[in-house]
Design an enzyme around this catalytic site. Sequence first.
Site, short mmCIF file in Angstrom:
data_model
loop_
_atom_site.label_atom_id
_atom_site.label_comp_id
_atom_site.label_asym_id
_atom_site.label_seq_id
_atom_site.Cartn_x
_atom_site.Cartn_y
_atom_site.Cartn_z
N CYS A 192 1.01 -1.24 0.14
CA CYS A 192 -0.10 0.00 -0.01
C CYS A 192 0.91 1.25 -0.03
O CYS A 192 1.66 1.56 -0.84
CB CYS A 192 -0.96 0.03 0.98
SG CYS A 192 -2.36 0.94 0.69
N HIS A 244 -3.13 -4.98 1.92
CA HIS A 244 -2.54 -5.52 3.17
C HIS A 244 -2.59 -6.79 3.75
O HIS A 244 -3.65 -7.23 4.26
CB HIS A 244 -3.14 -4.44 4.50
CG HIS A 244 -2.90 -3.18 4.09
ND1 HIS A 244 -2.01 -2.36 4.64
CD2 HIS A 244 -3.76 -2.06 3.57
CE1 HIS A 244 -2.00 -1.17 4.35
NE2 HIS A 244 -3.10 -0.91 3.73
N GLU A 249 -0.85 -8.27 5.77
CA GLU A 249 -0.43 -8.33 7.26
C GLU A 249 -1.42 -8.08 8.16
O GLU A 249 -1.46 -8.38 9.37
CB GLU A 249 0.77 -7.23 7.36
CG GLU A 249 0.43 -5.70 7.38
CD GLU A 249 0.14 -5.04 5.86
OE1 GLU A 249 0.12 -5.99 4.86
OE2 GLU A 249 -0.04 -4.01 5.82
#
Length: 195
Positions: free
Chosen positions: A79, A173, A175
């Site tokens: 991002c 994302h 994560e």
Amino acid sequence: MTRIGVLALQGDVREHLETLQAVGADAIPVRTKGELASVDGLVIPGGESTVISKLAKTFEIFDAVANRIAAGMPTFGTCAGLIMLAKDILDSASGQASFGGLDVSVRRNAFGHQVDSFETDLAFAGVDGLVHAAFIRAPIVERIGEGVEVLASLPNGRVVGVRQGNVVGISFHPEITGEKRIHEYFLGIVESSVG
Ligand code: GLN
């Protein structure tokens, strides 16, 4: 153990450190040139690219990061991290600079406002099955230079994942959703670069 740094100036640093540890990397936060020199690869987290750009200069690590990327250090941006790796930033803030590494043009906030954030499942080259992707005020790759491979696209064809050499950038994302396979994919790139 392969050591991977997470550029720890702003953004979702902790989530990346945890995901890297979960896939078996020795993960450390990077804020100084000394810490940068100790890693085999670097993750640039999601957050706010204008702030990361500014803080990298304030912490006097901007040029060192750009130089290591140019010298071939495996680097993975999510991002805002993708924006920091893009050669050209469309809709950039004034004075906003990127490290480079990916010969692409990236448009910031390409999906509109925070309320336009969404999650979806995507095919990702090099990963089996679909990956779960969260898009939060995400950028889009609008131009792809020579030697840039597309790793992932939305059903409408918009490009959201790219790789050039050892540098990987994605609009979303992994994560924050527990999706670990893209970090595993990146760990593989770092491991083959250290031999
Ligand atoms: N819109 C942010 C930027 O321009 C990126 C958002 C994110 O990293 N989730 O940097």
